[in-house]
Structure formats: C-alpha cells, structure tokens
Write an enzyme that holds these catalytic residues in place. Structure first.
Site, PDB file in Angstrom:
ATOM      1  CG  ASN A   1       1.390   0.038   4.380  1.00 23.39           C
ATOM      2  OD1 ASN A   1       0.993  -1.094   4.115  1.00 23.39           O
ATOM      3  ND2 ASN A   1       2.639   0.439   4.189  1.00 23.39           N
ATOM      4  N   GLY A   2      -0.608  -1.831   6.456  1.00 25.77           N
ATOM      5  CA  GLY A   2      -0.253  -2.822   7.470  1.00 25.77           C
ATOM      6  C   GLY A   2      -1.399  -3.784   7.706  1.00 25.77           C
TER       7      GLY A   2
ATOM      8  CD1 TRP B   1      -0.728  -5.977  -3.805  1.00 24.53           C
ATOM      9  CD2 TRP B   1      -0.979  -6.868  -1.772  1.00 24.53           C
ATOM     10  NE1 TRP B   1      -0.457  -7.328  -3.904  1.00 24.53           N
ATOM     11  CE2 TRP B   1      -0.614  -7.895  -2.668  1.00 24.53           C
ATOM     12  CE3 TRP B   1      -1.203  -7.210  -0.443  1.00 24.53           C
ATOM     13  CZ2 TRP B   1      -0.442  -9.231  -2.279  1.00 24.53           C
ATOM     14  CZ3 TRP B   1      -1.039  -8.532  -0.044  1.00 24.53           C
ATOM     15  CH2 TRP B   1      -0.669  -9.524  -0.965  1.00 24.53           C
TER      16      TRP B   1
ATOM     17  CB  CYS C   1      -0.951   0.082   1.189  1.00 23.57           C
ATOM     18  SG  CYS C   1      -2.082  -1.301   1.275  1.00 23.57           S
TER      19      CYS C   1
ATOM     20  CE  LYS D   1      12.746 -10.208 -12.301  1.00 21.65           C
ATOM     21  NZ  LYS D   1      13.390  -9.793 -11.107  1.00 21.65           N
TER      22      LYS D   1
ATOM     23  CG  HIS E   1      17.434 -37.380 -11.511  1.00 21.22           C
ATOM     24  ND1 HIS E   1      17.839 -38.671 -11.302  1.00 21.22           N
ATOM     25  CD2 HIS E   1      18.551 -36.683 -11.842  1.00 21.22           C
ATOM     26  CE1 HIS E   1      19.157 -38.762 -11.465  1.00 21.22           C
ATOM     27  NE2 HIS E   1      19.607 -37.555 -11.803  1.00 21.22           N
TER      28      HIS E   1
ATOM     29  CE  LYS F   1      10.792  -2.388  -6.813  1.00 17.21           C
ATOM     30  NZ  LYS F   1      11.468  -3.358  -7.696  1.00 17.21           N
TER      31      LYS F   1
ATOM     32  CD  GLU G   1      16.027 -12.422 -10.554  1.00 15.08           C
ATOM     33  OE1 GLU G   1      15.527 -13.060  -9.621  1.00 15.08           O
ATOM     34  OE2 GLU G   1      15.589 -11.318 -10.928  1.00 15.08           O
TER      35      GLU G   1
ATOM     36  CD  GLU H   1       8.785 -10.368 -10.868  1.00 12.93           C
ATOM     37  OE1 GLU H   1       9.993 -10.202 -10.900  1.00 12.93           O
ATOM     38  OE2 GLU H   1       8.089 -10.049  -9.883  1.00 12.93           O
TER      39      GLU H   1
ATOM     40  NE  ARG I   1       4.589   1.389  -0.133  1.00 10.89           N
ATOM     41  CZ  ARG I   1       5.628   1.179   0.667  1.00 10.89           C
ATOM     42  NH1 ARG I   1       6.820   1.613   0.329  1.00 10.89           N
ATOM     43  NH2 ARG I   1       5.478   0.546   1.803  1.00 10.89           N
TER      44      ARG I   1
HETATM   45  O1  M6R Z   1      12.628  -5.242  -1.544  1.00  9.22           O
HETATM   46  P1  M6R Z   1      13.172  -6.628  -1.513  1.00  9.22           P
HETATM   47  O2  M6R Z   1      14.426  -6.788  -2.309  1.00  9.22           O
HETATM   48  O3  M6R Z   1      13.335  -7.165  -0.118  1.00  9.22           O
HETATM   49  O4  M6R Z   1      12.060  -7.516  -2.218  1.00  9.22           O
HETATM   50  C1  M6R Z   1      12.180  -8.910  -2.274  1.00  9.22           C
HETATM   51  C2  M6R Z   1      11.204  -9.501  -3.255  1.00  9.22           C
HETATM   52  O5  M6R Z   1       9.892  -9.188  -2.897  1.00  9.22           O
HETATM   53  C3  M6R Z   1      11.449  -8.996  -4.683  1.00  9.22           C
HETATM   54  O6  M6R Z   1      12.748  -9.235  -5.095  1.00  9.22           O
HETATM   55  C4  M6R Z   1      10.476  -9.683  -5.659  1.00  9.22           C
HETATM   56  O7  M6R Z   1      10.772 -11.035  -5.760  1.00  9.22           O
HETATM   57  C5  M6R Z   1      10.533  -8.985  -7.023  1.00  9.22           C
HETATM   58  N1  M6R Z   1       9.199  -8.732  -7.509  1.00  9.22           N
HETATM   59  C6  M6R Z   1      11.216  -9.788  -8.064  1.00  9.22           C
HETATM   60  O8  M6R Z   1      11.303  -9.130  -9.285  1.00  9.22           O
END
Ligand code: M6R
Length: 606
Positions: free
Chosen positions: A100-101, A76, A2, A483, A502, A601, A479, A486, A27
């Site tokens: 937020n929270g 969110w 949020c 990417k 396997h 984010k 990674e 997502e 956010r």
């Molecule tokens: O802010 P942070 O690096 O702690 O965030 C960790 C993950 O939430 C973040 O890397 C997430 O996996 C991204 N959306 C990946 O692109």
C-alpha cells in the site's frame, strides 16, 4: 488506500483472508488477491483478479487447500490499469508481496537493478517485490532493510518468503499497518476494521521497524535489530460492530447510528453542564492562549470545519481559516506559535491532512486533531487529540463521522466562549444543553425517513441539480451536495443563494431541480425570495425548512420540515436529512451505495 491483511494461525487462512478483505474493501475495490502457503506442498499459491472480493472468492473456490498462513490485498489503482496482472499479491522468485502506498523512484530502481525482465505488471509494487528478491539471500530482515533503503515514497509492505515457513514479514513508511496476537493466531492489517472480529487489542507498527508474525508470537524490531515492545491500544469499538446489522448498506446503518454516536462523543466531555476536555488531556490554555485558528481537513471533514468557522466567527469573533489540506502547504499559510491548528479526519490517515499537520508543527503551531480512528497517524502526529467515538465508519460516504466532528466543534466553541469570558457560565450551560438535545432531534428526522425517500424520488432523474442556502445553510449544503454527487453521480452544486444571480441562475431550467435549506431565521426572508426566483424560472424546488418557520413559505413546493433547534444547531437535523436524501437516490438507482465508483475510504496518496 488499498486494504491489506496478513494472517498466520490455526484458522482456515483462506476464509480469514477473504472475510477480512470484504471488511477492508472500502479502502479500494478495483481488484483483490490473496496468497496462501500450502501446508503440504509448502508452495505459495496466488489467486488474484480485477473486480471485487466476491469475484476473488469465486476464483478461489473450494480447491484452495486450507492453510495456516497467507496475505491479501484490495487495490485502489495508482500505477497501472485495473486488470488481473496489476492486482496484488506480486510474486517474484522467492518473494510474494502486497503493498500500500506509492514508490516514487520505481523507474530508477528498474534501471539501476536491471529488473525489467522480472516484471509482469505495470505496478510500482511489483518492482519492490523484484528488488526484495534481488537482495534476498536467506535473511528476510537484511533483504527488507536493503530494499527499504533504496525506496523513495510511502509504503506498507507485507511479505511471504518461499523458504521461511509460516512467517509473515512487514515494514512501513507513512502507510499504516496495525497488528495483534490473539487466540486464533497473529495478524496484521491496513486498519483495525479487519482485526475487530478477533480482538480489540492492537498496536500500530512503528515506521521503519520490521514485524515478524508467527502463529504463536510477534517479533517487532528496529532496523538495528533491537527488539521493541509493541505498545498495545484498546479499541473501544465493539467486536463485530463492523457488520451491517441487518441494513442493506453500511451507509444506512451509519446514518441511523448517529443519535448514539453523538451521545458517545459528548457524554464524557460534559461536567456540571459545561464542556470539559480534562479526560482527553487537552489543557484549557490551548483555547485561551491562541490568537487565531486554522482548520485543515479534506472532503467532508473540511465541510465540518466550515460549519465551525461560521460558529467561531459569529460567537467568538475570532480570525479563523479553513484550509483544504491538499492546498495548505502550497498556499503560504499564515501560521505561527499563536495559531491553534485543528486537523479533522475520520480515518486519521488522509495523507494531505497528515502532511499539513507536520508542516504546521514545523511552523510552531500547536495542533489539536479531531479523529475517529484511535492511534491513527494524524492522531499520533498531533499535540492533542479529541476522538469522535463514532465507531467504525465503513461506507465510503462519511455520515456519522461528520456529525460527531460537528459535535466536538460545538463543545470547543462552548469551551472557548466560556474560558474567554464571551459566554457566562449560564449561557455556556444553555448552549451545551441544546447540543445534548441533538440525539433526540436526529431521531425525529430518522423516524420520518420515508418522507425523505419520497423527496428523493423527485430528483432521481436529474442530471444536474443545485442546492441553495445562506449562512450556515450554505455550509450544510456543501456537504449535502458532496454526499449526493459521490453516491448518486448526479452533478450537484451548492451555491450561496445570494450568488445565484451572479451567474449560475443561467443554468436553472425545468430540468435542474433545486434543493433549498431554510433553517436560519434571520436570513429567512432573503432566502425565501431566492427560492421564488428559481421557482419562477421553472425549477422544481424541494425545501428543507425549520418547522417553526415553515408557515412563511408561500407557493407550491415539496417541503420537508426539520425539527426545531436553535439556529446554530439546525446543522444537525438538516445534515441527517440531506444524508438520507443522497442515500435514497443512490439506492433507488440501484448503485452500490457503500462503494461509489473511483473512490476509496482512506486517501493515502497525494
Ligand atoms: O478520513 P478523512 O476524514 O480524513 O477523509 C477525508 C475525505 O476523504 C472524506 O471525508 C471524503 O470526502 C468522503 N468520501 C466524503 O463522504
């Protein structure tokens, strides 16, 4: 999660709030709302809806009177579905609030204070508004204190009281709030991105304090009423650096910024060709005295940790664990005062990582964090911090934060190898020189981005996809695969090539494209055999291969040659190539690349 903004000052408040919410949308973006105090009627008008800030802009229209004070929120969803009623701000009696929270005891609060009749939404946040209104008898600070004493959970609360003029009140626990006073007035936000347009001076509101925002002053006090001087920080992010700068999406802009970001991360940490963390106040003993390393992080940051793990094992021959922060506390980790805990986080606010740091410190470990956002919660909780200096990362998919985290890890490994006598001074300098080549090498990949765009077209139609590689290539692909899934919603799995036989090879057909990475010379021949195995089962194979070994690849494959670096550093060009691949697949599919569905984010709920 949020996004929150609050503003009181001389500018048109509606515009300030909506512009800030657009910057904060990363956010959370399932609903948005603002509340503004009308200067003539003194009424607080609320505009809110499910959808994006652009939808909110449309309903605010031009009818909203320009006013000097207001609050805003992008949501969110946690408690309650995505609809207009559950959007913030929530208004109960004299209180208008954004939150937020997560309030864990909201059900008990409804029962204990008989609040059910006051509620219109399904949110925990509206319960806080109702409770605050219940306690409010004309003294905002007293009401806030009483309310907070009843809350269990995490919260950043920002409140307008109907009879308190153009003053905004705020308090928090865990969930962050930053604030500033500048020429245009006073403002607060859930993160710095929203303030950058006005100033780069800000402070983090301490937990369990109350902040009052007036158009010409800020008053910060503790819960006993003592006035507290804010501790201002200076962000080294350029004002306006949070804009798209002509790119259609932040993700592309941020991918393109990587050579410069790496430069900014390493330049001041290399003296005489050797790694040097003295400007960061990180003592050498931190690296010489530890017996084991534990990396804690989530998502992409955790993947950076996996690359570091491979380097630490092969170069330092030390025991190193990489733990998902969300699992860490529940897995009886082996942590003691001889453990160096390294927390990695772009935002510095990921709640699982923050809680894991607190836990490790309670167990006696020293904690070094690698963070992008200055003054963030994890940075403040850690014993030492190495900032990545990547500048604001707005796209939900992390790109430049990841490669700058890797750059810091290369420096740490070099420092440890040198200070522990594993590398000679010359060997350390040579390792660091290779790191310094990274920006140039990344530029070469970026210059060939059209070729990667063509590769992307080959996987556009895929529903499922595999990524295969060995050693460091496997870490990179974890990674790359995250990417891709997502931002493109293609189901992608990264597999260590040797594991394919396997089980997962059963899934390989002509409809499952395979992306292979071949950058590690000593593993090349085995990897090439694995590529043939999937090819002979009908898969369309795309190979990202180091250019100096590309000649060894026989057969018909779509190939992208990666510029040459020492094997340990091939992570850097390969990562940029995989980021571009994910980006092009998503943008070609017409998706909102920067705001993938269901994601946010900054993950501040467990
Ligand atoms: O802010 P942070 O690096 O702690 O965030 C960790 C993950 O939430 C973040 O890397 C997430 O996996 C991204 N959306 C990946 O692109």
């Amino acid at each position: 999660m949020c996004g929150i903004i609050g503003y009181t000052g001389s500018e048109n408040v509606r515009d300030v709030l909506l512009d800030a919410l657009e910057l904060l949308e990363y956010r959370g973006y399932d609903s948005a709302g603002i509340a503004v105090k009308d200067q003539e009627t003194k009424q607080t008008a609320v505009y809110k809806c499910a959808g994006r800030v652009s939808d909110l802009r449309a309903i605010c229209g031009s009818e909203t009177t320009a006013a000097g004070c207001g609050i805003g929120h992008t949501r969110w969803a946690t408690h309650g579905g995505v609809n207009d009623r559950n959007a913030h701000p929530h208004q109960v009696g004299k209180v208008t609030l954004v939150h937020n929270g997560i309030i864990e005891n909201y059900r008990e609060l409804i029962a204990d204070y008989d609040l059910a009749g006051e509620l219109q939404s399904e949110t925990d946040s509206e319960v806080v508004a109702a409770l605050l209104n219940h306690f409010y008898e004309g003294n905002p600070k007293e009401a806030l204190k009483k309310t907070v004493s009843k809350l269990r959970g995490t919260f950043a609360l920002v409140v307008l009281f109907a009879d308190q003029g153009d003053v905004i009140y705020s308090t928090r626990n865990v969930s962050p709030i930053v604030a500033t006073l500048c020429d245009e007035g006073a403002m607060l936000a859930s993160d710095l991105t929203a303030l950058c347009r006005f100033t780069n001076r800000y402070f983090v509101v301490p937990e369990y304090h109350i902040l009052e925002l007036h158009s010409d002053k800020l008053v910060l006090s503790d819960f006993d009423g003592n006035i507290v001087e804010p501790e201002y920080l200076t962000a080294d992010w350029e004002l306006n650096s949070a804009g798209k700068n002509g790119y259609p999406f932040y993700m592309e802009k941020e991918i393109m910024e990587q050579p410069e970001a790496i430069e900014n991360t390493i330049a001041n940490r290399i003296k005489g060709g050797l790694p040097d963390f003295s400007a960061d106040n990180v003592p050498d003993t931190l690296f010489t005295d530890c017996e084991r390393i534990t990396i804690i992080a989530c998502g992409t940051a955790m993947h950076a940790g996996l690359v570091a793990q491979a380097l630490v094992k092969s170069i330092l021959h030390m025991h190193i664990d990489v733990e998902m922060a969300s699992e860490f506390m529940y897995s009886d980790p082996v942590i003691d005062e001889k453990t160096l805990v390294i927390a990695v986080s772009q935002s510095g606010e990921t709640i699982d990582t923050l809680e894991a740091v607190k836990y490790a410190k309670r167990r006696g470990a020293k904690c070094l964090s690698i963070i992008n956002v200055k003054g963030s919660s994890i940075a403040r909780e850690s014993d030492y911090v190495l900032y990545t200096n990547a500048g604001p990362e707005i796209a939900v998919a992390s790109t430049k934060a990841y490669t700058t985290q890797l750059a810091v890890f290369y420096l740490i490994v070099a420092k440890m190898a040198w200070s522990r006598g594993i590398f000679t001074t010359e060997e350390t300098q040579s390792f660091v020189r290779e790191l310094q080549r990274t920006p140039e090498v990344m530029k070469q990949v970026l210059e060939h981005r059209r070729d990667i765009h063509l590769v992307a077209k080959r996987v556009l139609a895929a529903k499922d996809l595999f990524m295969i590689g060995r050693g460091l290539d496997y870490s990179i692909l974890l990674e790359g695969s995250l990417k891709l899934k997502e931002v493109s919603y293609i189901h992608s799995e990264a597999y260590a090539s040797g594991e394919l036989k396997h089980g997962p090879i059963a899934l390989i057909t002509q409809d499952t494209p395979v992306i292979a990475a071949v950058t590690q010379e000593k593993l090349m021949s085995k990897e090439l055999s694995n590529i043939k195995e999937v090819k002979s089962r009908g898969a369309d194979v795309v190979v990202f291969i180091k250019e100096t070994i590309a000649g060894s690849l026989e057969g018909e494959y779509e190939v992208f040659e990666l510029p040459n670096m020492q094997d340990e550093f091939m992570v850097m060009p390969a990562s940029v190539a995989l980021q571009l691949l994910a980006y092009y697949v998503s943008s070609d599919k017409g998706f909102d690349v920067d705001k993938p569905r269901n994601l946010a984010k900054v993950v501040t709920v467990e």
